[in-house]
Design an enzyme around this catalytic site. Structure first.
Site, PDB file in Angstrom:
ATOM      1  N   ALA A 133      53.767   4.554  62.417  1.00 45.62           N
ATOM      2  CA  ALA A 133      53.250   5.236  60.999  1.00 45.62           C
ATOM      3  C   ALA A 133      51.911   4.198  60.575  1.00 45.62           C
ATOM      4  O   ALA A 133      51.120   4.937  59.864  1.00 45.62           O
ATOM      5  CB  ALA A 133      54.356   4.876  60.090  1.00 45.62           C
ATOM      6  N   CYS A 192      47.592  -7.819  68.211  1.00 41.99           N
ATOM      7  CA  CYS A 192      48.873  -8.563  68.401  1.00 41.99           C
ATOM      8  C   CYS A 192      48.591  -9.620  69.192  1.00 41.99           C
ATOM      9  O   CYS A 192      49.030 -10.728  69.448  1.00 41.99           O
ATOM     10  CB  CYS A 192      49.966  -7.604  69.593  1.00 41.99           C
ATOM     11  SG  CYS A 192      50.022  -5.940  69.105  1.00 41.99           S
TER      12      CYS A 192
HETATM   13  N1  PLP Z   1      50.985   0.805  71.639  1.00 39.77           N
HETATM   14  C1  PLP Z   1      49.741   0.860  71.086  1.00 39.77           C
HETATM   15  C2  PLP Z   1      48.822   1.549  72.280  1.00 39.77           C
HETATM   16  C3  PLP Z   1      49.061   0.063  70.110  1.00 39.77           C
HETATM   17  O1  PLP Z   1      47.947   0.238  69.767  1.00 39.77           O
HETATM   18  C4  PLP Z   1      49.964  -0.408  69.257  1.00 39.77           C
HETATM   19  C5  PLP Z   1      49.666  -1.069  68.183  1.00 39.77           C
HETATM   20  O2  PLP Z   1      48.563  -1.889  68.083  1.00 39.77           O
HETATM   21  C6  PLP Z   1      51.320  -0.451  69.695  1.00 39.77           C
HETATM   22  C7  PLP Z   1      51.891  -0.070  70.599  1.00 39.77           C
HETATM   23  C8  PLP Z   1      52.210  -1.365  68.899  1.00 39.77           C
HETATM   24  O3  PLP Z   1      52.625  -0.164  67.519  1.00 39.77           O
HETATM   25  P1  PLP Z   1      53.606  -0.926  66.269  1.00 39.77           P
HETATM   26  O4  PLP Z   1      52.720  -1.775  65.650  1.00 39.77           O
HETATM   27  O5  PLP Z   1      53.992   0.174  65.688  1.00 39.77           O
HETATM   28  O6  PLP Z   1      54.783  -1.691  67.042  1.00 39.77           O
END
Ligand code: PLP
Length: 374
Positions: free
Chosen positions: A201, A325
């Site tokens: 979201a 991340c």
């Molecule tokens: N996958 C991709 C391609 C993303 O860009 C991200 C977030 O940066 C994620 C997964 C992780 O998403 P979430 O923050 O909803 O866990």
């Protein structure tokens, strides 16, 4: 003056309509959607049902195929780790994915590899794209799963996921797509042949900590829960439903989908402007120019180190080296090195990502600052 936020692939603000709805659900209509014995519980359940319809509409799937999770990371984990039991029982241990995936896919895959699965990570073309031909060349009878992201979060490059879905449609191989960067806001349609889709979201003007896994069971029921508890979400994601976040996600996704066309054209206009200006300053661009999101640009400006460029532009705009991340670690991006860039080249790349209401004027200011300081 506040620096312009140009890191929309990390997260977006929550739109005000969504904030209003969520506020109400946090302190007025605050019931537990699992409570059967009173009106507050029934009301909460209705909000969840409404959001499930909104997500199903955007995902082009049935309401029963929407599993609410805490975000794309959790959706990826449920899809990838949850399929292991099926693979073991059916002696299908071959999994295909790519080196440019998000860590939320690569790390669960590492666990599967440690547990006897043969995980084949393919390299993209130099432009970052994983094509149908790539998958075709490594697909086997015993391939359990193909997992590919729709758009790459660092480069914005789009993989040929609908073509891959078509390739896999007459096989027993399951197909998972991490659509965290495209869900709702881009208007890009995903094939109904995709078995598992991860959505988030907070890349779509919704709240953090909520997302969904679309789980189609046309081929087979392939998932086993990785967590147990109260049986919510068909037992696949147990835990009290966060009604305010779920409703916020539903509304944010519905509105983003309605505005997708405008989002695309406004974002593309900014992209062309930024790209032209930066290329005049000697920028090199990572990733395909055609098959890419209109809101993302991954560039290196001559020999300027990425960290130096970020500091140089700090008062003008907020940008990043790559995934939020991992951006605390000063390491070359695995996405860029996976595309064939050297560590040295990769360390010069920064990511600009924006939204449809971005002010075009910032492009000129960025360009002036680079000219002055480089
Ligand atoms: N996958 C991709 C391609 C993303 O860009 C991200 C977030 O940066 C994620 C997964 C992780 O998403 P979430 O923050 O909803 O866990």
């Amino acid at each position: 003056m506040k620096s312009t936020y140009l890191d929309f692939n990390a997260t977006t603000p929550v739109r005000s309509e969504v904030v209003e709805l969520m506020k109400n659900l946090m302190n007025k209509d605050f019931g537990n959607a699992g409570s059967r014995t009173h009106q507050s519980g029934l009301d909460a359940k209705k909000y969840v049902a409404r959001a499930r319809e909104q997500i199903a509409q955007v995902a082009n799937c049935q309401v029963k195929e929407v599993i609410f999770t805490s975000g794309a990371t959790e959706s990826n984990n449920i899809a990838l780790l949850g399929i292991a039991d099926f693979g073991n029982r059916n002696n299908r241990k071959h999994i295909i994915s790519s080196v440019t995936e998000h860590k939320a896919v690569l790390e669960p895959l590492e666990i599967l590899a440690k547990n006897g699965f043969e995980v084949e990570l393919i390299k993209p073309h130099q432009n970052g794209v994983i094509s149908k031909e790539h998958i075709k060349s490594v697909l086997r009878e015993d391939t359990l799963l193909v997992s590919l992201m729709h758009a790459n979060n660092e480069t914005g490059v789009l993989n040929e996921v609908n073509e891959v879905a078509q390739l896999l449609s007459n096989t027993s191989t399951f197909f998972h797509v991490d659509a965290a960067q495209t869900f709702a806001k881009t208007g890009l349609e995903l094939s109904k042949e995709i078995d598992l889709i991860s959505a988030s979201a907070h890349k779509t003007y919704g709240p953090k900590g909520i997302g969904a896994l679309v789980y189609r069971q046309t081929k087979d029921s392939c998932l086993k829960p990785i967590m147990v508890g109260g049986g919510q979400e068909q037992g696949l994601r147990p835990g009290t439903l966060p009604v305010s976040q779920i409703a916020g996600f539903g509304l944010a996704a519905e509105l983003a989908a309605l505005e997708a066309e405008d989002w695309n054209s406004a974002c593309q206009k900014f992209k062309s402007h930024l790209m032209n200006e930066l290329e005049l300053l000697g920028a090199s661009i990572a990733g395909d120019r055609q098959s890419a999101l209109p809101n993302t640009l991954n560039v290196a400006i001559k020999d300027i180190d990425a960290e130096a460029l970020i500091i140089m532009l700090k008062e003008i705009c907020e940008i990043a080296t790559g995934s939020a991340c991992t951006s605390e670690q000063y390491e070359p991006s695995h996405v860029l090195t996976g595309m064939g860039l050297s560590n040295d080249q990769a360390q010069k790349h920064v990511r600009f990502s924006w939204s449809s209401d971005v002010d075009q004027k910032v492009v000129g200011t960025i360009s002036e600052r680079i000219k002055l300081l480089s």
